[in-house]
Design an enzyme around this catalytic site. Structure first.
Site, mmCIF file in Angstrom:
data_model
loop_
_atom_site.group_PDB
_atom_site.id
_atom_site.type_symbol
_atom_site.label_atom_id
_atom_site.label_comp_id
_atom_site.label_asym_id
_atom_site.label_seq_id
_atom_site.Cartn_x
_atom_site.Cartn_y
_atom_site.Cartn_z
ATOM 1 C CB SER A 169 31.042 26.769 31.354
ATOM 2 O OG SER A 169 30.851 25.364 31.328
ATOM 3 C CG ASP A 320 25.403 17.890 30.322
ATOM 4 O OD1 ASP A 320 25.072 18.583 29.339
ATOM 5 O OD2 ASP A 320 26.572 17.551 30.544
#
Length: 434
Positions: A169, A320
């Protein structure tokens, strides 16, 4: 090689004040540099990655100074003073990608390089997008990867810009942050996303911060974004950096595994970070979760055996923090499956391969695919003689600190790699565990 031996740990409780978000910190620094006026940045993350960005901005002629814990950035009004520079970007993807886009519009001569791993992390889709508007960018090594040479070019936008969204992204973020400076006859610029956009919450962060600097972007689903052309970025005067929601995940997981309560402060339900939803995943695993606008608290499960239970989770919204779930899965009953994590492959290391390798060292049964990981807890636990490899990846080191809640000590190799985002992580972790 330096190493750190942890555990066995039996409890976790306490309160942690989180360091600033890396993703927000580097975005804010670049936007402040591009804006008109002075921006006071509060609670900026102090880490390797933010130092890389600060040094790059200074090399480009952007003035900044530190006052106590605050950073004051004097914006360049969209025009960096230095039109020729060589920039070393370390392994900071949140720095090199947005800066590449910003520099492509500066009409200067720039070279960007990094550590060897950075030269293995893809940037070709971003370069392709910039070339569509006339940018002149050459690869100095392998095609599609840094290092890069950016040359003066006439930027023209007369058609929608197409960019892939299924690798990182950050390519879209880079275009969103810089293209409003460009001119277009229509007064607007359109970006079309090709393929499924991954890590959507990080785009939400970008849009939110752009709005703080006076740039309103129209999002049409996740396939099309409409930007103002020839826009001026305006300093908000002062901006606070939220605590890092990805870093919060290690302490919240410790609370779930070690009984808790563990509270993190600096991030909560009012956060603009997608990784704050990590707490929901822990709740699904059986942990008790409470939260306010600026804090989250986790306690262990109320099950008689005290164990969490395995889940299957699409992790696109917490890319993450999902790494932390892979290690938390060691303490769950049954198998945990994490899907939609293809972006792990192009991070600081190939995180799917690295995570699978190190979990197996502890005795876990692990199945890995192109975009998924399936973890079944160890029976019995094992202690690898060579310790847990961290691959110069801060998140690998922090994730595997949780393995110390197992029945055997765990050795973390190269613990200093956490300096990328959380230099004093292990001392903070020791303060809430035992």
């Amino acid at each position: 090689m330096e190493h750190l031996t942890l555990g066995p740990l039996t409890r976790a409780n306490g309160t942690v004040r989180l360091p600033g978000s890396k993703s927000i910190s580097n975005r804010v620094l670049l936007l402040a540099a591009l804006a008109t006026g002075e921006t006071r940045v509060r609670d900026l993350l102090d880490s390797d990655d933010t130092r890389v960005m600060l040094q790059a901005l200074r090399t480009l002629g952007v003035a900044w100074r530190q006052e106590g814990d605050d950073y004051i950035v004097t914006g360049a009004g969209g025009n960096f003073p230095n039109k020729s520079a060589e920039l070393f970007m370390g392994n900071a993807g949140t720095a090199i990608r947005p800066l590449t886009a910003a520099l492509a519009l500066q009409g200067g001569n720039y070279k960007l390089s990094g550590v060897p791993r950075m030269h293995e992390r893809p940037i070709g889709d971003l370069v392709d997008g910039l070339r569509q508007v006339g940018a002149v960018i050459d690869y100095l090594g392998n095609e599609g990867f840094p290092p890069l040479h950016i040359q003066p070019a006439g930027i023209r936008i007369d058609a929608p810009i197409r960019v892939r969204g299924d690798v990182s992204s950050q390519f879209l973020t880079a275009l969103l942050m810089s293209l409003p400076m460009a001119q277009s006859d229509s007064g607007r610029i359109e970006i079309e996303v090709v393929g499924e956009l991954i890590s959507k919450p990080y785009i939400e962060i970008t849009l939110n911060l752009l709005a703080r600097f006076g740039i309103e972007i129209e999002r049409q689903g996740w396939e099309r974004f409409v930007l103002p052309a020839g826009a001026a970025y305006r300093s908000p005067g002062e901006i606070f950096v939220e605590g890092d929601a990805s870093s919060a995940s290690y302490f919240l997981a410790a609370g779930a595994i070690g009984g808790g309560p563990v509270r993190v402060e600096g991030v909560g339900m009012a956060s603009i970070q997608g990784d704050v939803r990590f707490a929901e995943a822990l709740n699904r695993m059986g942990a008790n979760v409470m939260a306010g606008d600026n804090w989250i608290e986790v306690r262990g499960t109320e099950r008689d055996d005290g164990r969490l239970h395995g889940i299957e989770l699409d992790c696109n919204h917490i890319p993450d923090a999902a790494m932390t779930l892979a290690v938390a899965a060691l303490f769950a009953e049954g198998t945990t499956t994490l899907t939609n994590i293809a972006s792990w492959r192009v991070k600081e290391t190939d995180r799917i391969a690295a995570m699978a390798t190190e979990l197996r060292k502890l005795g876990a049964v692990v199945e890995e695919g192109a975009d998924y990981l399936r973890v079944t807890p160890p029976q019995p636990w094992q202690t690898p003689a060579d310790g847990i490899g961290t691959y110069d990846d801060h998140r690998m080191a922090m994730c595997f600190s949780l393995a110390a809640f197992g029945p055997l000590p765990v050795r973390i190799n190269d613990p200093g790699c956490v300096a990328k985002t959380f230099p004093d992580y292990f001392s903070v972790f020791a303060g809430v565990t035992g």
